[in-house]
Design a protein around this motif. Structure first.
Motif, mmCIF file in Angstrom:
data_model
loop_
_atom_site.group_PDB
_atom_site.id
_atom_site.type_symbol
_atom_site.label_atom_id
_atom_site.label_comp_id
_atom_site.label_asym_id
_atom_site.label_seq_id
_atom_site.Cartn_x
_atom_site.Cartn_y
_atom_site.Cartn_z
ATOM 1 N N UNK A 172 -0.907 -8.177 0.661
ATOM 2 C CA UNK A 172 -0.498 -6.781 0.530
ATOM 3 C C UNK A 172 0.049 -6.264 1.867
ATOM 4 N N UNK A 199 0.854 -1.188 0.000
ATOM 5 C CA UNK A 199 0.000 0.000 0.000
ATOM 6 C C UNK A 199 0.889 1.237 0.000
ATOM 7 N N UNK A 200 0.478 2.259 -0.755
ATOM 8 C CA UNK A 200 1.300 3.479 -0.780
ATOM 9 C C UNK A 200 1.566 4.032 0.614
ATOM 10 N N UNK A 201 0.570 3.965 1.483
ATOM 11 C CA UNK A 201 0.761 4.485 2.848
ATOM 12 C C UNK A 201 1.815 3.670 3.587
ATOM 13 N N UNK A 202 1.862 2.373 3.288
ATOM 14 C CA UNK A 202 2.864 1.508 3.907
ATOM 15 C C UNK A 202 4.253 1.884 3.394
ATOM 16 N N UNK A 206 -2.532 -7.939 4.323
ATOM 17 C CA UNK A 206 -3.710 -7.507 3.570
ATOM 18 C C UNK A 206 -4.120 -8.570 2.565
ATOM 19 N N UNK A 207 -5.234 -8.317 1.848
ATOM 20 C CA UNK A 207 -5.674 -9.298 0.853
ATOM 21 C C UNK A 207 -4.553 -9.588 -0.153
ATOM 22 N N UNK A 231 -6.966 6.098 5.467
ATOM 23 C CA UNK A 231 -6.150 5.317 4.523
ATOM 24 C C UNK A 231 -6.953 4.479 3.558
ATOM 25 N N UNK A 255 -2.847 6.241 0.956
ATOM 26 C CA UNK A 255 -3.622 5.042 0.608
ATOM 27 C C UNK A 255 -3.073 3.798 1.279
ATOM 28 N N UNK A 256 -3.931 3.181 2.063
ATOM 29 C CA UNK A 256 -3.551 1.911 2.704
ATOM 30 C C UNK A 256 -4.242 0.743 2.006
ATOM 31 N N UNK A 257 -5.234 1.051 1.215
ATOM 32 C CA UNK A 257 -5.947 0.039 0.429
ATOM 33 C C UNK A 257 -6.264 0.676 -0.921
ATOM 34 N N UNK A 258 -6.697 -0.132 -1.883
ATOM 35 C CA UNK A 258 -7.121 0.477 -3.153
ATOM 36 C C UNK A 258 -8.343 1.373 -2.919
ATOM 37 N N UNK A 283 0.394 -3.572 4.477
ATOM 38 C CA UNK A 283 -0.382 -2.395 4.858
ATOM 39 C C UNK A 283 0.423 -1.521 5.807
ATOM 40 N N UNK A 284 -0.132 -0.338 6.057
ATOM 41 C CA UNK A 284 0.480 0.593 6.992
ATOM 42 C C UNK A 284 0.652 -0.078 8.356
ATOM 43 N N UNK A 285 -0.370 -0.863 8.764
ATOM 44 C CA UNK A 285 -0.314 -1.525 10.064
ATOM 45 C C UNK A 285 0.821 -2.544 10.104
ATOM 46 N N UNK A 294 -14.029 -6.234 1.685
ATOM 47 C CA UNK A 294 -13.021 -6.758 0.742
ATOM 48 C C UNK A 294 -11.702 -6.004 0.833
ATOM 49 N N UNK A 295 -11.758 -4.795 1.367
ATOM 50 C CA UNK A 295 -10.511 -4.026 1.474
ATOM 51 C C UNK A 295 -9.545 -4.690 2.440
ATOM 52 N N UNK A 296 -10.096 -5.512 3.357
ATOM 53 C CA UNK A 296 -9.241 -6.240 4.303
ATOM 54 C C UNK A 296 -8.833 -5.373 5.470
#
Lengths: 426, 335
Positions: free
Chosen positions: A151, A126-129, A147-148, B266, B296-299, A153-155, B333-335
């Motif tokens: 992916x 993710x861009x934030x990540x 992530x799905x 995000x 962005x943390x997800x799409x 993620x920021x977390x 679905x974004x998770x």
């Protein structure tokens, strides 16, 4: 008299488990070793056997419930009826562990590992990540994604940075991931080639009841730093392990971890209180060399699950492989473990393994620590472990005939039991 | 003080206040009077196709509330001319679908005159128009074509999601010295809510954070705001707290409000009842990637109608429109 059954802690990162199913009805008799219930944790199911014979007297947790490790699940009593105060028994035996609200350092890694290929296409981040990783100056390549589709993620970046902050420094600015569990006389665990300390999950749980278990993920494994050297010598792993501990400790190593344990026992005898060498070796045979080559190659080209499936026949006995349930569970566990070792690090570690071959053949007689050697009858990779036992003056040898190289996984309970008594004796 | 009114009644109240406070405000459109309003005639007037302008002709007379022939080109051309020459007209384009036969006065005249004349002319024109699905008005009377007007430089486009905003936005639109398209989504026309009494304006170009969450941002406007709010309820039951941002104004777009909620969460899902291509949802998504990339943390996900005409069948129309369930599923679905 009744015996408490509690949610087990099957790995250092396990905080809670889902009780999937009771295999015995309340009031029914149970035999020690009989399948009692099934739990699920971190996407892996585990079948738990009854620790004693008797009657399933009372069940505190129903199927489907998620409870922290240590939560009292049931009581096994001598008789199906008679005096039994369920509430008082719960008061006495219910010891749920505090579940941390934030992910523990290595927690995200294990479940996510199978979904992230080492290479092969761009990793989803993710861009934030990406931005947070830049700000925190952490290496995105090493962060497991939850992530799905894996992916990052920021977390994930935050959790990784927190875990990085908890690394144990071993000098030269290098930090190692050293998961800790339990309390008592310390035990150091050194995992085998290409795996992390989660390969000792069952031993960790068994030992943590009376020991402080320190799992050492060597350089390049898990979150541990990975200086980009051409060769990662076995002596480095031993020196790093020595830097992690203060006084003498029980040292347990499997395969390449056993090599590091031998190195540690020879170089720092004052740090080793007892030694347990699981499927050890002093010479790297052609087959071991070929398998580690393939391992390194597959890790760079395929998913952790593919790697785990390819390795399975080399690590386990045919009997074990014949059991489909065990095999699939093994794939998941192995994939989670091998997925935590980066392919470039594997090449360095493999080079160190080859360089070490034969260098300590003459020195085993100098090992003074009380030593337990565990060898497996169906071990294809290090078939000469018994010779190591012979060469070490104070060594006992436990041979498990019907197991493969990954004997600590395949015959986890037997190995754990013997390990616990070996440590208790020294 | 406030009381409960439908969006349609709130619009009617805004028109009345605008006409009471400014004698230059006139209404014109097809059937905005619509019936017997001659002296001594006791026929009830229609007040537009859904009765929004009902009662205004009785208060303000035929000089200020004008029924026009069935020619949208003529109606808007007249309105632009009236605006250019000193009045403050409010034209009603019965359905936004009729943009097709009336675009030139908006596209080439209203939107361009101030620019072409170096600022020496102003076009204080408001075009009110019904938009969107939800009334089984079929493919030619149910489109959400605000993406056309919002894409024309020189036009403003606003769209309320509730009665109170409808009143305040319309008053702001009428008093704006530039042409404003005021969309009246069928999905909220009959929605009832608290409406403050008296004269107030909701500023054009300022979005409203309708609900504060923090885990995910749901962006809606017009009829999709209630949908997003219901989705937020569904998600809250699962422990996911959603920001719901009501854009209120499509042009100008409150980019900062979108980026602020995106920075916080995000994750952003934009809900638009219009078709997906070249639309407001795509525009918001582009903004997120363009100016909010590092947040962005997800799409960014869009929940829109399909690229298809609005169906007449009530069953199909319901399936065609975005739903709270679909929005919630997209968030999951974004998770």
């Amino acid at each position: 008299m009744a015996i408490p059954i509690s949610m087990p802690k099957l790995g250092m990162t396990m905080e809670e488990g889902t009780l999937l199913q009771w295999e015995v009805d309340v009031g029914a008799p149970v035999e020690k070793g009989q399948l009692l219930y099934v739990i699920e944790s971190e996407k892996t199911e585990a079948e738990i056997e009854a620790p004693a014979s008797g009657f399933l007297r009372h069940v505190y947790v129903d199927a489907g419930e998620i409870v922290p490790c240590g939560t009292l699940l049931a009581a096994i009593a001598d008789a199906p009826d008679g005096d039994f105060d369920a509430d008082a028994f719960r008061q006495e035996h219910d010891r749920p562990a505090e579940v941390e609200s934030t992910p523990v350092p290595s927690a995200p890694a294990s479940p996510a590992a199978p979904s992230q290929p080492h290479v092969g296409g761009r990793r989803a981040v993710a861009p934030a990540a990406r931005k947070l990783a830049r700000e925190l100056d952490v290496d995105l390549e090493r962060i497991p994604g939850t992530g799905p589709g894996g992916r990052v993620t920021r977390e994930d970046v935050g959790a990784y940075a927190d875990a990085r902050a908890a690394l144990v420094g071993v000098g030269d600015g290098i930090g190692l991931e050293v998961p800790r569990l339990g309390a008592g006389d310390p035990v150091l665990l050194l995992p085998g080639f290409g795996t992390d300390v989660s390969s000792f999950a069952v031993q960790t749980a068994g030992l943590a009841e009376r020991h402080l278990v320190l799992g050492v993920n060597p350089q390049g494994v898990g979150l541990s730093d990975d200086p980009e050297l051409e060769v990662h010598p076995v002596s480095r792993t031993a020196a790093d392990a020595a830097a992690v501990i203060d006084g003498p400790v029980h040292v347990v190593g499997a395969s390449l971890g056993a090599a590091a344990a031998i190195e540690l026992a020879l170089e720092h005898p004052d740090r080793v209180r007892s030694l347990t060498l699981i499927t050890p070796f002093v010479h790297v045979g052609a087959r071991l060399r070929a398998v580690t080559d393939a391992w390194t190659r597959i890790a760079s080209e395929a998913s952790a699950e593919t790697l785990a499936r390819a390795l399975l026949p080399w690590l386990f006995s045919p009997d074990w492989l014949a059991d489909e349930t065990a095999r699939e569970r093994g794939v998941r566990g192995l994939a989670a473990s091998v997925g935590r070792v980066r392919a470039p690090a594997l090449a360095r570690i493999a080079a160190g393994l080859r360089a070490w071959s034969g260098t300590r053949a003459e020195d085993l007689s100098r090992i003074g620590a009380p030593t337990l050697v565990v060898v497996a009858g169906a071990d294809l990779l290090t078939p000469n472990g018994a010779a190591v036992a012979t060469a070490i003056p104070q060594a006992e040898c436990l041979e498990i005939r019907a197991a493969g190289h990954a004997v600590a996984v395949e015959a986890a309970d037997v190995v754990t039991e013997r390990l616990v008594s070996h440590l208790a004796a020294h | 003080m406030s009381r409960k009114l439908s969006t349609g009644r709130a619009i009617n109240e805004a028109l009345r206040i605008a006409m009471e406070t400014d004698p230059d405000v006139i209404l014109l459109g097809e059937d905005v009077v619509g019936g017997g309003t001659l002296e001594g005639d006791d026929l009830e007037e229609m007040g537009g196709v859904v009765g929004t302008t009902k009662g205004l002709v009785k208060q303000f007379g035929r000089d200020r509330v004008l029924d026009t022939p069935i020619s949208e080109m003529g109606l808007l051309g007249t309105a632009v001319g009236a605006a250019a020459t000193g009045l403050r007209p409010v034209a009603e384009l019965m359905f936004m679908d009729f943009l097709g036969v009336s675009l030139d006065p908006l596209l080439n005249q209203a939107a361009k005159l101030r620019y072409m004349f170096g600022g020496k002319v102003r076009i204080p024109l408001t075009v009110r128009t019904l938009c969107g699905a939800g009334m089984q008005a079929a493919a030619q009377h149910s489109q959400s074509l605000y993406w056309i007007t919002a894409g024309i430089p020189g036009l403003k486009t606003v769209i309320p999601s509730n009665p109170a905003d409808a009143k305040g936005l319309l008053l702001a639109a009428i008093r704006d010295d530039n042409p404003v398209v005021f969309c009246e989504p069928k999905l909220v026309l009959n929605q009832v809510g608290e409406v403050p009494e008296g004269d107030y304006e909701v500023p054009i170009g300022v979005a409203n954070l309708a609900r504060e969450g923090g885990d995910v941002s749901l962006v809606g406007f017009g009829g999709t705001v209630p949908i997003a709010l219901r989705a937020a309820d569904l998600l809250a039951a699962e422990g996911i707290q959603a920001d719901v941002l009501d854009l209120r104004s499509l042009a100008p777009l409150d980019e900062e409000a979108i980026l602020t909620t995106l920075e916080k969460t995000g994750s952003l899902v934009v809900v638009d009842e219009s078709t997906p291509r070249c639309g407001i949802a795509s525009d918001v998504a582009a903004l997120c990637v363009d100016r909010g990339f590092d947040f962005l943390n997800t799409p960014v996900r869009r929940v829109t109608a399909p690229h298809a005409p609005v169906p007449f069948s009530a069953v199909l129309e319901k399936a065609y429109l975005p739903s709270a369930e679909r929005v919630a599923a997209t968030v999951r679905e974004l998770g």
